[in-house]
Structure formats: structure tokens, C-alpha cells
Write an enzyme that holds these catalytic residues in place. Structure first.
Site, PDB file in Angstrom:
ATOM      1  N   GLU A 199      23.296  37.581  53.846  1.00  0.00           N
ATOM      2  CA  GLU A 199      23.425  37.733  55.294  1.00  0.00           C
ATOM      3  C   GLU A 199      24.144  36.587  56.006  1.00  0.00           C
ATOM      4  OE1 GLU A 199      19.577  38.838  56.818  1.00  0.00           O
ATOM      5  OE2 GLU A 199      19.744  40.842  55.937  1.00  0.00           O
ATOM      6  N   GLU A 319      20.343  45.918  51.279  1.00  0.00           N
ATOM      7  CA  GLU A 319      19.050  45.927  51.943  1.00  0.00           C
ATOM      8  C   GLU A 319      19.046  46.984  53.035  1.00  0.00           C
ATOM      9  OE1 GLU A 319      17.630  42.284  53.588  1.00  0.00           O
ATOM     10  OE2 GLU A 319      18.145  41.070  51.827  1.00  0.00           O
TER      11      GLU A 319
END
Length: 511
Positions: A199, A319
């Protein structure tokens, strides 16, 4: 974007299963039915991932976190044996494990904590450091026919970083540690690749040319370093937060790939990774659009789906998750699963995915397991049924990093049985048993035996016959499920009384 740290107590998840009615909108073409594949190392070809024999495969897996936290080991081992967890993942149809870690586990003296060794649980992990525990997990996952993606989640256990480096963990350490992990599993095709950093977000940019913030250039530097020591690995590159003024989820914005693709020295190794979440993580403007959820395929197309649709490269949703508590989240998950393309229709010509998470202790998503670390959230797991995919060939009983990876594998005929309580209401319970052929040849029949520590009795059994003498139960395969190919599995279930008995140790014999 606006991510909270998903490491708190689990919130309960309860929802109605919604129909999966939203399509991707691609032209109607013929597609081969899914088939088991996955031999050897993998490479990319256009938007697909192919195994060593050129057969398309689909990553359809689960995130199991913990190595990136102060525990420096996957969570839940305070409750269960790691082998039973991996067996349960396989029994539910997940074929890949994404293992987040931080650079802390590569420091000298890094040791795992919160592992229960009582009653024989996790016995072969005693005295091992964190890296050696990963070795064990990789070995056992491979024996079970699961693949592993290593995820360099963050520089240290303290929290997520916007960039791939910090003042205390410079880029040089990041790259050196990635190379170390790649070298550690060289020649072990259970580990199919490395997710370079979790991320990236503002001020990370894509294609801006600034060496300090351009994630695309950093991914090229790190990816080439990994491939210099292990050229067989896939390189998973996540998105950023903002591109050309358009923001999205942290790691979920891959809008820059079309103009600025990641270029590596070894061809056919890049897989782009997006993260996507629901309102239990954070609100986004698209959730309140009057056209929701029919607007979602267009949103996904813009941020990352176009890479797949234009045949640029494979896309892996590394995810995605939700507590499923709100109707909006239920509709979001149904729409996303439909967008990912059903395996029965498209096989490996699909988006790849690993659900967040296996763990119940993810505060803003919960997990596939409930708070007891054993009971399955069947509603949440049920949403994923159409996009689950076949498992992969077992690697046998081999181990990397020392010691036996676990189980009874490698013999001419061998099997292993795992026992999971699916429901328990005190006066009675239901349980499921999975029998896996861990040998090198097909078996024709199997027998499972266990002894309860209490007064439990089998009240009925399906897909097997049984006898019970005192506390000892012997279950024998039914006519239709005795034959199991090497690496394959069969299952049976039963009802018993009273409840609250826990899971006993099982023995399995095969012929």
C-alpha cells in the site's frame, strides 16, 4: 486511502448472501473449463499467469497476517497448530497464502511470540526464529498443494509506511532484505513471488520521475534486484493512492500503468496488484452514488481493471475485505466477486485474488475464521465460492531451511486427516474431517481413528461408516470417496453429543 490499522479485535460479521449479478462486460468468447495446474515456477503471458507447462492458473487465496506485527509470526498459533490451519485453508478451497512480514523478522535474534506448544501443538516450531517458522509454513503449504506469496508489508512492526523506506529502514535495507528472501526460497516453487511493498500512498507517485517518491521506478529497482538472485519469481507491484490528481484506496490506484509500465530485466514477471475495500474500512464517494452498485465495474475499470481488459498484464487483488455488517458492504462484495469472473466460466483467464483475511482479529474487516480461530464464517466464505479455483500439485514432504515440514508425506501410500468443529451448541456438535493423500501414489481406501478425552458419541455420520468403542472412533471411507489421487483429498462429516469437546488428535492409514 484513509486506512485504519486492521489489527484490532474482530467485529462480528452477519449478512444475507446476495446474488452475484454484475458482469465484467467483456466480449462473449469461448473459455476452457478450469483444470488443476500450477507445476513449477510461473510466468505471465498478456493478462494470464501460466505454469511451467504453459497452462493458465488462478491465484485464489487468503491473507494470513502476523509476521509484520510485534508477534513476528502468523497470528492464531496461540490457539491452534499451524498445520491444522493450513489444512483448513485447503479444505475451504483456498489455493494460495499471502504472508505479510516486516523487515524486523530479518534482524538478528528475531523470535516469534505467542505460540502455544501445549498438547503437542506447533511442536516442530519450538526454538525456531521467525524466518525458520516461515520455512515450516512454506514447506507444509507446498505439501498441501498451496502456493505462497511473500508480502513485504512494512519496514518495521510499528505501522504502515507511505513509502517503501523510512529513516530507520533505508531503500538499501529494503532491497537487501528482498534479495535475501528471494535467495532463501530459490529452487522452491511453493514460493511463487514477492509483493514488494504494501500500500504505497501519498506522497508516493507513479511516473513522476522523482527517485525519492516514484514508486514505479522503485519497483523496477527492487524487482530487478530480486530477479538477479531468483529469476523465476513473479514480481507483484501494488498501486499507489493518487495519480494525476485522482485518489483511491492506498495501493489501489494503478491508473499510471498504461503510460508508465513497470519494466524489468526478466520478461513476463510483472503482476500488478490492487487493494479494494468496503465502508467498514472507509467511506468513498462511489458508495453513495445513486447508481451504486452498478457503478462499481466502471470504478474498478478506471483504477486497475483496464490493465486486464487491455491484455497488458495479470491483475491480482491482493487485499479486499469487509465485516459485511452493512447492506452497502454486502452489495459491494457481491459486485466485486462477480467482476472478478467466475472460475467455472473463465478458468485462469480471470483476475487473481487473496481475501483479507484469514484472521478474525482484523478490526475493520474481520476474517474467514470467527473469534475462536476455528469456526468458519460461512456467509463471508460463501461469497467467494464462484471465484475459488483448483489447488496445485503437492511438493511432497520436502523442507527448506531445516527440519521436516510436517505431515506423513513422501511415502508410497500415506494420508493425513484434519478435524474441524463446524458448529457446537453445547448439547451437541457437528464436525468435518478432511483426508488428504500425502503420499506419492493414489490410494484406494483410507481409515481415520481418534479418541476423545470426554464422553462424546457419534450420533450420525455421512460420507463414511464408523464404529465406536468407548471413546475411540474408527471411520472408514464410503464407496465413492475411498480413491484419492496423490495430493488430493476427500471429506466426511458427523454429528456428535455432547458438545464442547474440542478437536482430538487423528491418525490416518491408507491402502
Amino acid at each position: 486511502m484513509f486506512r485504519t490499522l486492521r489489527r484490532a479485535l474482530c467485529a462480528a460479521a452477519a449478512a444475507l448472501l446476495l446474488p452475484l449479478g454484475l458482469g465484467l462486460g467483456l466480449p462473449a468468447t469461448a473459455h476452457a473449463a478450469p483444470a488443476a495446474g500450477g507445476a513449477g515456477y510461473w510466468h505471465t503471458s498478456g493478462r494470464q499467469i501460466l505454469d511451467a507447462s504453459g497452462q493458465s492458473v488462478r491465484i485464489a487465496g487468503i491473507n494470513w497476517f502476523g509476521f509484520e506485527t510485534s508477534n513476528q509470526v502468523v497470528h492464531g498459533l496461540w490457539s491452534r497448530d499451524y498445520k491444522s490451519m493450513i489444512d483448513q485453508m485447503k479444505s475451504l478451497g483456498y489455493n494460495t497464502i499471502r504472508l505479510p512480514y516486516s523487515d524486523d523478522i530479518l534482524k538478528s535474534g528475531a523470535m516469534p511470540s505467542s505460540i502455544d506448544f501445549s498438547a503437542g501443538k506447533n511442536a516442530d516450531l519450538q526454538g525456531l526464529n521467525s524466518l525458520q517458522v516461515i520455512d515450516k509454513l512454506v514447506a507444509y503449504a507446498g505439501q498441501d498443494g498451496l502456493k505462497v506469496i511473500l508480502d513485504r508489508h512494512r519496514p518495521d512492526s510499528g505501522g504502515q509506511s507511505a513509502l517503501w523506506y523510512t529513516a530507520s529502514v533505508p531503500e538499501s535495507t529494503w532491497i537487501a532484505n528482498l534479495k535475501s528472501m528471494a535467495s532463501r526460497y530459490k529452487g522452491n516453487a511453493t514460493v511463487i513471488g514477492i509483493d514488494l511493498h504494501n500500500e504505497p500512498h501519498d506522497p508516493a507517485c507513479w511516473g513522476c520521475g522523482d527517485q525519492a517518491t516514484d514508486w514505479r521506478l522503485a519497483a523496477e529497482r527492487a524487482g530487478n534486484a530480486v530477479l538477479s538472485v531468483n529469476p523465476d519469481l513473479l514480481i507483484f507491484v501494488e498501486g499507489i493512492q493518487t495519480f494525476n490528481g485522482v485518489s483511491g484506496w492506498w495501493g489501489g490506484n494503478l491508473m499510471g500503468v498504461g503510460q508508465y509500465p513497470v519494466r524489468l530485466d526478466v520478461a513476463n514477471r510483472v503482476v500488478y496488484s490492487a487493494h479494494d475495500y468496503a465502508t467498514s474500512v472507509a467511506q468513498q464517494t462511489w458508495f453513495s452514488d445513486p447508481s451504486f452498485p452498478s457503478n462499481m465495474p466502471g470504478i474498478w475499470d478506471k483504477y486497475w481493471g483496464y490493465i486486464f481488459k487491455q491484455n497488458i498484464a495479470p491483475v491480482w487483488v491482493g487485499e479486499f475485505g469487509t465485516t459485511l455488517q452493512s447492506t452497502v458492504d454486502q452489495k459491494w462484495l457481491a459486485a466485486l466477486v462477480s467482476y472478478l469472473r467466475p472460475t467455472s466460466t473463465y478458468g485462469g483467464d480471470s483476475f487473481h485474488w487473496t481475501f483479507w483475511s484469514w484472521n478474525p482479529n482484523s478490526g475493520d474487516t474481520g476474517g474467514i475464521l470467527k473469534d475462536d480461530w476455528q469456526t468458519v464464517d460461512t456467509v463471508k466464505d460463501g461469497y467467494l465460492a464462484t471465484v475459488k479455483a483448483p489447488g496445485f500439485p503437492s511438493t511432497g514432504g520436502g523442507d527448506n531451511g531445516g527440519g521436516n515440514g510436517g505431515g506423513d508425506g513422501g511415502g508410497k501410500t500415506a494420508c493425513r486427516a484434519t478435524y474441524v468443529v463446524s458448529s457446537d451448541w453445547g448439547s451437541g456438535f457437528n464436525a468435518d474431517v478432511t483426508v488428504t493423500n500425502t503420499g506419492s501414489t493414489a490410494i484406494k481406501s483410507w481409515k481415520v481413528t481418534w479418541t476423545w478425552s470426554g464422553a462424546q458419541k457419534v450420533t450420525n455420520m455421512w460420507n463414511a461408516s464408523y464404529t465406536q468403542s468407548g471413546a475411540t472412533v474408527t471411520a472408514v471411507n464410503a464407496a465413492h470417496n475411498g480413491a484419492i489421487a496423490a495430493g488430493g483429498s476427500a471429506s466426511f462429516g458427523f454429528g456428535g453429543a455432547p458438545g464442547s469437546g474440542g478437536a482430538p488428535s487423528l491418525s490416518c492409514t491408507a491402502a
